[in-house]
Design an enzyme around this catalytic site. Structure first.
Site, PDB file in Angstrom:
ATOM      1  CB  THR A 144      -0.951   0.009   1.226  1.00  0.00           C
ATOM      2  OG1 THR A 144      -1.515   1.308   1.368  1.00  0.00           O
ATOM      3  CG2 THR A 144      -0.244  -0.324   2.525  1.00  0.00           C
ATOM      4  CE1 TYR A 182      -3.863  -3.542   5.149  1.00  0.00           C
ATOM      5  CE2 TYR A 182      -3.919  -1.134   5.086  1.00  0.00           C
ATOM      6  CZ  TYR A 182      -3.833  -2.349   4.435  1.00  0.00           C
ATOM      7  OH  TYR A 182      -3.698  -2.376   3.074  1.00  0.00           O
ATOM      8  CG  HIS A 183      -1.598   1.729   6.396  1.00  0.00           C
ATOM      9  ND1 HIS A 183      -2.745   2.195   6.990  1.00  0.00           N
ATOM     10  CD2 HIS A 183      -1.794   1.877   5.055  1.00  0.00           C
ATOM     11  CE1 HIS A 183      -3.588   2.623   6.056  1.00  0.00           C
ATOM     12  NE2 HIS A 183      -3.039   2.445   4.873  1.00  0.00           N
ATOM     13  CE  LYS A 186      -1.707  -4.766   2.673  1.00  0.00           C
ATOM     14  NZ  LYS A 186      -2.008  -5.715   1.601  1.00  0.00           N
ATOM     15  NE  ARG A 326      -9.548   6.619   8.945  1.00  0.00           N
ATOM     16  CZ  ARG A 326      -9.443   5.926   7.830  1.00  0.00           C
ATOM     17  NH1 ARG A 326      -8.317   5.961   7.144  1.00  0.00           N
ATOM     18  NH2 ARG A 326     -10.430   5.195   7.393  1.00  0.00           N
TER      19      ARG A 326
HETATM   20  N1  USQ Z   1     -11.829   9.561   5.167  1.00  0.00           N
HETATM   21  C1  USQ Z   1     -12.763  10.593   5.315  1.00  0.00           C
HETATM   22  N2  USQ Z   1     -14.049  10.239   5.416  1.00  0.00           N
HETATM   23  C2  USQ Z   1     -14.498   8.950   5.367  1.00  0.00           C
HETATM   24  C3  USQ Z   1     -13.547   7.920   5.202  1.00  0.00           C
HETATM   25  C4  USQ Z   1     -12.219   8.259   5.108  1.00  0.00           C
HETATM   26  O1  USQ Z   1     -12.414  11.769   5.367  1.00  0.00           O
HETATM   27  O2  USQ Z   1     -15.702   8.731   5.468  1.00  0.00           O
HETATM   28  C5  USQ Z   1     -10.402   9.908   5.037  1.00  0.00           C
HETATM   29  C6  USQ Z   1      -9.490   9.226   6.041  1.00  0.00           C
HETATM   30  O3  USQ Z   1      -9.401   9.964   7.235  1.00  0.00           O
HETATM   31  C7  USQ Z   1      -8.183   9.156   5.272  1.00  0.00           C
HETATM   32  C8  USQ Z   1      -8.605   9.030   3.817  1.00  0.00           C
HETATM   33  O4  USQ Z   1      -9.982   9.432   3.776  1.00  0.00           O
HETATM   34  O5  USQ Z   1      -7.487  10.341   5.424  1.00  0.00           O
HETATM   35  C9  USQ Z   1      -8.482   7.645   3.241  1.00  0.00           C
HETATM   36  O6  USQ Z   1      -9.191   6.737   4.073  1.00  0.00           O
HETATM   37  P1  USQ Z   1      -9.726   5.341   3.486  1.00  0.00           P
HETATM   38  O7  USQ Z   1     -10.559   4.688   4.545  1.00  0.00           O
HETATM   39  O8  USQ Z   1     -10.351   5.542   2.155  1.00  0.00           O
HETATM   40  O9  USQ Z   1      -8.370   4.549   3.191  1.00  0.00           O
HETATM   41  P2  USQ Z   1      -7.282   3.883   4.138  1.00  0.00           P
HETATM   42  O10 USQ Z   1      -7.774   3.682   5.514  1.00  0.00           O
HETATM   43  O11 USQ Z   1      -6.038   4.682   3.957  1.00  0.00           O
HETATM   44  O12 USQ Z   1      -7.076   2.445   3.511  1.00  0.00           O
HETATM   45  C10 USQ Z   1      -7.456   2.095   2.162  1.00  0.00           C
HETATM   46  C11 USQ Z   1      -7.606   0.589   2.083  1.00  0.00           C
HETATM   47  C12 USQ Z   1      -6.258  -0.060   2.344  1.00  0.00           C
HETATM   48  C13 USQ Z   1      -5.229   0.478   1.393  1.00  0.00           C
HETATM   49  C14 USQ Z   1      -5.163   1.995   1.474  1.00  0.00           C
HETATM   50  C15 USQ Z   1      -4.317   2.610   0.401  1.00  0.00           C
HETATM   51  O13 USQ Z   1      -8.571   0.139   3.000  1.00  0.00           O
HETATM   52  O14 USQ Z   1      -6.387  -1.469   2.174  1.00  0.00           O
HETATM   53  O15 USQ Z   1      -3.980  -0.042   1.755  1.00  0.00           O
HETATM   54  O16 USQ Z   1      -6.495   2.537   1.265  1.00  0.00           O
HETATM   55  S1  USQ Z   1      -3.577   4.089   0.956  1.00  0.00           S
HETATM   56  O17 USQ Z   1      -4.587   4.968   1.543  1.00  0.00           O
HETATM   57  O18 USQ Z   1      -2.926   4.688  -0.164  1.00  0.00           O
HETATM   58  O19 USQ Z   1      -2.651   3.732   2.015  1.00  0.00           O
END
Ligand code: USQ
Length: 400
Positions: A144, A182-183, A186, A326
């Protein structure tokens, strides 16, 4: 080619299986259905209903005959992992079989331990089984972009960076500063795979993927072929959640300032990237890292995109800034390289607004299912139980 897909029942795994079969490859899938069970545990389900694996296989066998096989099992069981790799002798192993949710890993100690054990042990079992039974196979491992962390003051390279330190130059792995249990799994996987390649001459591509969004790929031509689509607080990711919220007139839940920037990629293009990597393995013994995303946006910009596309469809959408559950920077520098896939031929085929439009059209048909699990949309997993953050990053020593 013989492609082993670990985690074939998941969002990407199922879409990839359809695409690889379409290319004429032989596909063997494994899954322990943990995603279905964990989503149920947090009180939700896929917005679009998905068939049980037995029915999915019936459909695939009608079209592809014995080119598709499937085994239920858990990678943490080393005997199972060994047996599958020994029996199928894959050319490529696409490893998607991990607990993928950051919030899930942050629920409590038990969920942290489950995530760490499941992901790290599973991957170690895969590399040990490869060493014994398929040392020439190409391991395509889903990591990721979150491994690098968000809020670095410098650009992010693809896996490795050149440094000059005390007059000498070196190529070193880019520092990893993940932001959830989780991260971190990875990151541990990446280190373990890099070491396994060095130790046993295994070959691997470690994919630093951004956030994938969308309801379908070209192969998902009818409802029975749908891949899962999560919208709950724990397993739903941000664009997918905003689209699900839009169709039930729920305010779009921007966490905090909403200036958190991430890399994004449409599901169809994620599958395209995986296929390119499968068809273009690195050199034998190489540990290759690619950054896999198309465009970067911050969360507020995404909410605006969903709002604008929704408005054109007559939806009156509201963006709500809510307390961030978060521990993350809500505003930060972000510039990450993503050239290697383009050099291998990747071209983005999907535009974000068209995808949002398609997602809204798809999801509106399942509005009742989303409404039925509306309670699962609200965020309840608090990452640090309200402990106040120090202004100085406590992991960096203060200067006296
Ligand atoms: N966020 C909001 N509102 C929401 C949901 C999330 O503002 O309703 C924000 C979070 O605070 C965060 C961002 O959106 O800053 C991304 O959150 P996310 O839940 O879309 O993604 P994340 O938790 O980072 O994880 C997801 C996948 C994971 C993958 C990762 C890629 O679940 O498996 O590894 O995205 S990355 O984000 O590039 O690390």
């Amino acid at each position: 080619m013989k492609i082993l897909i670990l985690g074939m029942d998941g969002y990407i795994g199922w879409s990839l299986a359809l695409s690889q079969l379409n290319f004429g490859n032989q596909v063997c899938g494994i899954d322990n259905y943990s995603r279905r069970k964990c989503v149920e545990e947090v009180g939700s389900w896929s917005a679009m209903p998905i068939l049980p694996m037995s029915k999915r296989l019936e459909i695939l066998r009608k079209k592809y005959g014995d080119k598709i096989s499937f085994y239920e099992g858990n990678l943490v069981d080393s005997q199972f992992t060994n047996d599958i790799i020994k029996k199928f002798k894959p050319d490529a192993i696409v490893h998607l079989a991990e607990q993928p949710s950051a919030p899930y890993s942050m629920i409590d100690q038990q969920h942290c331990l489950y995530t760490q054990n499941n992901n790290v042990t599973g991957t170690l079992n895969v590399v040990y089984a490869m060493r014994k039974h398929a040392p020439k196979a190409h391991l395509v491992k889903l990591g990721t972009m979150g491994e690098y962390g968000y809020g670095n003051d410098i650009d992010i390279t693809e896996g490795f960076m050149e440094i000059e330190f005390r007059g000498k130059k070196a190529l070193i792995p880019y520092p990893k500063m993940a932001g959830s249990w989780y991260h971190w799994t990875k990151v541990h996987d990446s280190n373990n795979i890099m070491f396994a390649c060095k130790l046993w001459n295994l070959t691997s591509t470690d994919i630093m993927q951004g956030i994938v969004y969308g309801t379908r790929t070209d192969e998902i031509s009818h409802d029975a072929l749908h891949t899962r689509f999560d919208f709950d607080e724990v397993f739903g990711t941000v664009i997918n959640r905003f689209c699900a919220q839009a169709v039930i007139d729920h305010p779009l839940t921007v966490y905090g300032k909403g200036r958190q920037t991430r890399g994004f990629l449409a599901l169809e293009d994620s599958i395209q990237c995986l296929s390119i990597l499968i068809n273009n393995p690195p050199q034998v013994g190489e540990y290759r890292v690619v950054n896999q995303f198309d465009e970067q946006y911050n969360v507020r910009e995404l909410a605006e995109h969903v709002k604008n596309v929704g408005n054109k469809k007559g939806l009156d959408l509201e963006i709500e800034s809510i307390e961030n559950p978060r521990v993350e920077k809500e505003e930060h520098y972000y510039k990450a390289d993503h050239e290697k896939l383009k050099q291998l031929g990747f071209k983005a085929t999907r535009h974000i607004d068209d995808q949002i439009s398609m997602m809204l059209d798809d999801l509106v048909q399942y509005k009742d299912r989303i409404l039925a699990k509306k309670d699962a949309i609200v965020q309840v997993v608090k990452w640090n139980d309200g402990i106040k953050q120090s202004v100085v990053n406590p992991t960096i020593p203060r200067k006296n």
